[in-house]
Design a protein around this motif. Structure first.
Motif, PDB file in Angstrom:
ATOM      1  N   LYS A 171       0.841  -1.206   0.000  1.00 26.91           N
ATOM      2  CA  LYS A 171       0.000   0.000   0.000  1.00 26.91           C
ATOM      3  C   LYS A 171       0.876   1.256   0.000  1.00 26.91           C
ATOM      4  O   LYS A 171       0.598   2.216  -0.711  1.00 26.91           O
ATOM      5  N   ASP A 174       2.625   2.558  -3.350  1.00 24.55           N
ATOM      6  CA  ASP A 174       1.756   3.163  -4.370  1.00 24.55           C
ATOM      7  C   ASP A 174       1.356   4.565  -3.909  1.00 24.55           C
ATOM      8  O   ASP A 174       0.726   4.721  -2.855  1.00 24.55           O
ATOM      9  N   PRO A 175       1.695   5.606  -4.703  1.00 19.40           N
ATOM     10  CA  PRO A 175       1.363   6.979  -4.291  1.00 19.40           C
ATOM     11  C   PRO A 175      -0.138   7.211  -4.081  1.00 19.40           C
ATOM     12  O   PRO A 175      -0.528   8.116  -3.349  1.00 19.40           O
ATOM     13  N   ASN A 176      -0.980   6.396  -4.692  1.00 22.38           N
ATOM     14  CA  ASN A 176      -2.423   6.551  -4.552  1.00 22.38           C
ATOM     15  C   ASN A 176      -2.977   5.896  -3.289  1.00 22.38           C
ATOM     16  O   ASN A 176      -4.103   6.185  -2.894  1.00 22.38           O
ATOM     17  N   THR A 177      -2.202   4.988  -2.679  1.00 18.97           N
ATOM     18  CA  THR A 177      -2.737   4.252  -1.522  1.00 18.97           C
ATOM     19  C   THR A 177      -1.803   4.271  -0.317  1.00 18.97           C
ATOM     20  O   THR A 177      -2.032   3.532   0.635  1.00 18.97           O
ATOM     21  N   TYR A 178      -0.784   5.120  -0.326  1.00 13.49           N
ATOM     22  CA  TYR A 178       0.225   5.041   0.740  1.00 13.49           C
ATOM     23  C   TYR A 178      -0.360   5.267   2.135  1.00 13.49           C
ATOM     24  O   TYR A 178       0.102   4.673   3.107  1.00 13.49           O
TER      25      TYR A 178
END
Length: 190
Positions: A171, A174-178
């Motif tokens: 998670k 990923d820059p979208n889910t960090y």
């Protein structure tokens, strides 16, 4: 400038003043490794006698294949894994897990992953299989596949620290889910 020589055993640069003690350490390590190998080879000779005397059962073949893996003889373990898959335990995941281990030792990662997936088909709750599929997919940069298996891993064992860490890392990378990594990390420390 220091006076160094290259150790012929380990390849490290060693100061000349420490060369003798390093050589003694290397000899002790080599002696221990040789002793362990001799013990394993003796156990294999004993097992060969048992095989000739009676038809082997699943647990025996698994132990023998594991010995071959420990002796870095993956080809022999591979043969036993195929026997487990086809004759002794065709409905079990164990033959496929041993096949995967032998293929990994031979650096045949795509084939190992295929064997792990067959093991998963046989036993979708086998934590070892799930973990190794996740790790293999991760090392192959199949992050979506690794994420899917980490999720499955947490369904099988929700308190697994390794599974929680893998999920958090996947998670986080990923820059979208960090930010979604935080709840997984909290589950480890709470």
């Amino acid at each position: 400038m220091k006076n160094t020589i290259k150790c012929p055993d380990c390849g490290r640069e060693i100061e000349v003043s420490e060369a003798l003690s390093h050589q003694i350490e290397e000899q002790v390590i080599h002696s221990l490794e040789s002793k362990h190998k001799l013990e394993l080879e003796e156990e294999l000779r004993h097992l060969d006698v048992v095989i000739k005397e009676k038809a082997p059962k699943e647990d025996f073949l698994v132990e023998l294949a594991t010995l071959y893996l420990n002796l870095k003889q993956p080809e022999k373990a591979y043969i036993l894994s195929k026997g487990l898959q086809s004759e002794v335990s065709p409905n079990s995941a164990v033959g496929y897990t041993l096949e995967a281990q032998s293929l990994i030792l031979q650096n045949r990662v795509p084939q190992a992953l295929a064997a792990l997936e067959k093991a998963f088909d046989k036993d979708p709750y086998n934590e070892w299989v799930i973990e190794n599929i996740a790790l293999t997919r991760f090392s192959s940069k199949d992050f979506d596949g690794a994420l899917k298996m980490a999720d499955q891993w947490l369904k099988v064992r929700p308190d697994s620290t390794k599974a929680l860490l893998m999920m958090a890392f996947l998670k986080y990378r990923d820059p979208n889910t960090y930010l979604l990594a935080v709840p997984y990390l909290e589950r480890i420390v709470v």
